[in-house]
Design an enzyme around this catalytic site. Sequence first.
Site, PDB file in Angstrom:
ATOM      1  N   HIS A  56      56.477 106.558 -12.000  1.00  0.00           N
ATOM      2  CA  HIS A  56      57.103 106.646 -13.320  1.00  0.00           C
ATOM      3  C   HIS A  56      56.299 107.571 -14.229  1.00  0.00           C
ATOM      4  O   HIS A  56      55.125 107.854 -13.972  1.00  0.00           O
ATOM      5  CB  HIS A  56      57.187 105.260 -13.952  1.00  0.00           C
ATOM      6  CG  HIS A  56      58.179 104.364 -13.293  1.00  0.00           C
ATOM      7  ND1 HIS A  56      58.513 103.137 -13.812  1.00  0.00           N
ATOM      8  CD2 HIS A  56      58.910 104.495 -12.162  1.00  0.00           C
ATOM      9  CE1 HIS A  56      59.410 102.554 -13.034  1.00  0.00           C
ATOM     10  NE2 HIS A  56      59.661 103.359 -12.018  1.00  0.00           N
ATOM     11  N   GLU A  58      55.014 107.241 -17.317  1.00  0.00           N
ATOM     12  CA  GLU A  58      53.810 106.680 -17.920  1.00  0.00           C
ATOM     13  C   GLU A  58      52.689 106.582 -16.882  1.00  0.00           C
ATOM     14  O   GLU A  58      51.532 106.872 -17.178  1.00  0.00           O
ATOM     15  CB  GLU A  58      54.095 105.290 -18.509  1.00  0.00           C
ATOM     16  CG  GLU A  58      55.153 105.280 -19.587  1.00  0.00           C
ATOM     17  CD  GLU A  58      56.577 105.068 -19.067  1.00  0.00           C
ATOM     18  OE1 GLU A  58      57.438 104.707 -19.878  1.00  0.00           O
ATOM     19  OE2 GLU A  58      56.828 105.261 -17.855  1.00  0.00           O
ATOM     20  N   CYS A  84      58.537 100.135 -18.245  1.00  0.00           N
ATOM     21  CA  CYS A  84      59.072  99.071 -17.387  1.00  0.00           C
ATOM     22  C   CYS A  84      58.155  97.858 -17.345  1.00  0.00           C
ATOM     23  O   CYS A  84      56.946  97.957 -17.546  1.00  0.00           O
ATOM     24  CB  CYS A  84      59.300  99.607 -15.974  1.00  0.00           C
ATOM     25  SG  CYS A  84      57.767  99.940 -15.065  1.00  0.00           S
ATOM     26  N   CYS A  94      54.627  99.793 -15.632  1.00  0.00           N
ATOM     27  CA  CYS A  94      54.073 100.724 -16.620  1.00  0.00           C
ATOM     28  C   CYS A  94      53.518  99.970 -17.819  1.00  0.00           C
ATOM     29  O   CYS A  94      52.504 100.374 -18.395  1.00  0.00           O
ATOM     30  CB  CYS A  94      55.131 101.741 -17.041  1.00  0.00           C
ATOM     31  SG  CYS A  94      55.539 102.880 -15.703  1.00  0.00           S
TER      32      CYS A  94
END
Length: 155
Positions: A56, A58, A84, A94
Amino acid sequence: MTSYTEADRFWTRSAIDLSRLSPPSPTHYAVGALVVGPAGNPMATGYTGETDPHFHAEEEALAKLAGRGLDLAEATLYTSLEPCTTRKSRPVSCTELILAAGIRRVVLALREPLHFADCTGVETLQAHGLEVIEISDLGEAVRDINAHVMGMQTT
């Protein structure tokens, strides 16, 4: 949620622009993220799938800062989509990565829709004392970029 500055808008738009680099996929959102220092200097950037299809935005940005001994308590993480709290492809969300990094402020454009998971990133971060700001009028651009998974037509 607290108010935001023009710098917050600028960096959130920058995160949205980064999200456009994410390879379109039916299995994930295209997300961009930046970590910006207290003096307004970008420290790291990332977008979904930058180095691995399962990573992801982040996660990508924070990985670039890992192991450098930086104090991120005064930094802000800007992201196009809510961090998330549930992951199918990775063991750590994240939201957990942000908390572990010591970041105390997060700015986002759009809360995660109920498409892949029931996300409570904003609530989880706030429960841990982080300042979380949503700039909701920038959310339409995030929806357009993610029309491939949200079932919407782009404008």
